[in-house]
Design an enzyme around this catalytic site. Structure first.
Site, PDB file in Angstrom:
ATOM      1  N   VAL A 139      43.243  24.213  35.256  1.00 49.82           N
ATOM      2  CA  VAL A 139      43.345  24.576  33.785  1.00 49.82           C
ATOM      3  C   VAL A 139      42.481  25.442  33.436  1.00 49.82           C
ATOM      4  O   VAL A 139      42.819  26.364  32.547  1.00 49.82           O
ATOM      5  CB  VAL A 139      43.400  22.939  33.151  1.00 49.82           C
ATOM      6  CG1 VAL A 139      43.411  23.215  31.455  1.00 49.82           C
ATOM      7  CG2 VAL A 139      44.304  22.017  33.475  1.00 49.82           C
ATOM      8  N   CYS A 140      41.163  25.366  33.645  1.00 49.10           N
ATOM      9  CA  CYS A 140      40.299  26.179  33.326  1.00 49.10           C
ATOM     10  C   CYS A 140      40.307  27.624  33.231  1.00 49.10           C
ATOM     11  O   CYS A 140      40.083  28.212  32.009  1.00 49.10           O
ATOM     12  CB  CYS A 140      38.925  25.996  34.120  1.00 49.10           C
ATOM     13  SG  CYS A 140      38.266  24.153  34.081  1.00 49.10           S
ATOM     14  N   PRO A 141      41.211  28.338  34.440  1.00 42.95           N
ATOM     15  CA  PRO A 141      41.405  29.686  34.259  1.00 42.95           C
ATOM     16  C   PRO A 141      42.178  30.286  33.131  1.00 42.95           C
ATOM     17  O   PRO A 141      42.215  31.039  32.527  1.00 42.95           O
ATOM     18  CB  PRO A 141      41.675  30.042  35.539  1.00 42.95           C
ATOM     19  CG  PRO A 141      42.047  28.724  36.251  1.00 42.95           C
ATOM     20  CD  PRO A 141      41.386  27.734  35.703  1.00 42.95           C
TER      21      PRO A 141
END
Length: 187
Positions: A46-48
């Site tokens: 999810v972070c990117p």
């Protein structure tokens, strides 16, 4: 306990930005608006998507006088490796702060001790170094840069116009509210 109006503690951390390592400290955040954007870890799922969303809106944040600081408990070397390996992360021009000692994550109260990671927390910090808005979400739910930018703009507006408040979905130029004694209980 709320973190609203909590002053960010003194800090000095390593960062990766524009193919360079640099030091970022509390002195760097004073005098301008800042967003501290905590995320669990580099090389995740999810972070990117979130960091790319912020990268795509970075120019608007800068024009509004607001610096973005993404923060994870990874080192600045891991940030560089991720930047070099990911097409999404290559777009990032804002500072990626390294917090391997968890000092920032603990100060902002997003540190998950059992995992050694930070929660997904977005913090708007005013030029005096105080938190004026924040949101912490579950690790499996991504955030929206457009909404974060709107909250920065609303925070800046009310800082300049202390007698007005911004209603839900407020956008610059839209009507604000002027609380009266009759409305104080409805805030």
């Amino acid at each position: 306990m709320s973190l609203i109006n909590k002053e960010v503690s003194d800090f000095s951390v390593q960062a990766y930005q524009n193919n360079e390592f640099k030091t970022v400290s509390k002195a760097d955040i004073l005098g301008k608006w800042s967003v501290f954007f905590f995320y669990p870890a580099d090389f995740t799922f999810v972070c990117p998507t979130e960091l790319e969303d912020l990268a795509n809106k970075y120019e608007e944040f800068k024009k509004a006088g607001c610096e973005i600081y993404s923060v994870s408990c990874d080192t600045h070397f891991v940030h560089k490796a991720w930047h070099d390996a990911s097409d999404r992360i290559k777009k990032i021009e804002y500072p990626m702060l390294a917090d391997p000692t968890h000092a920032l994550a603990k100060d902002f109260e997003v540190y998950i001790e059992a995992d050694g990671l930070a929660e997904r927390g977005s913090f708007i910090v005013n030029p005096e170094g105080k938190i004026v808005a924040y949101e912490v979400t579950a690790g499996n739910v991504g955030r929206n840069a457009d909404e974060l930018f709107r909250r920065v703009q609303a925070s800046q507006f009310v800082a300049q116009h202390g007698d007005e408040v911004c209603p839900a979905k407020w956008q610059p130029g839209a009507e604000t509210l002027k609380p009266s004694l009759d409305l104080v209980g409805q805030l």
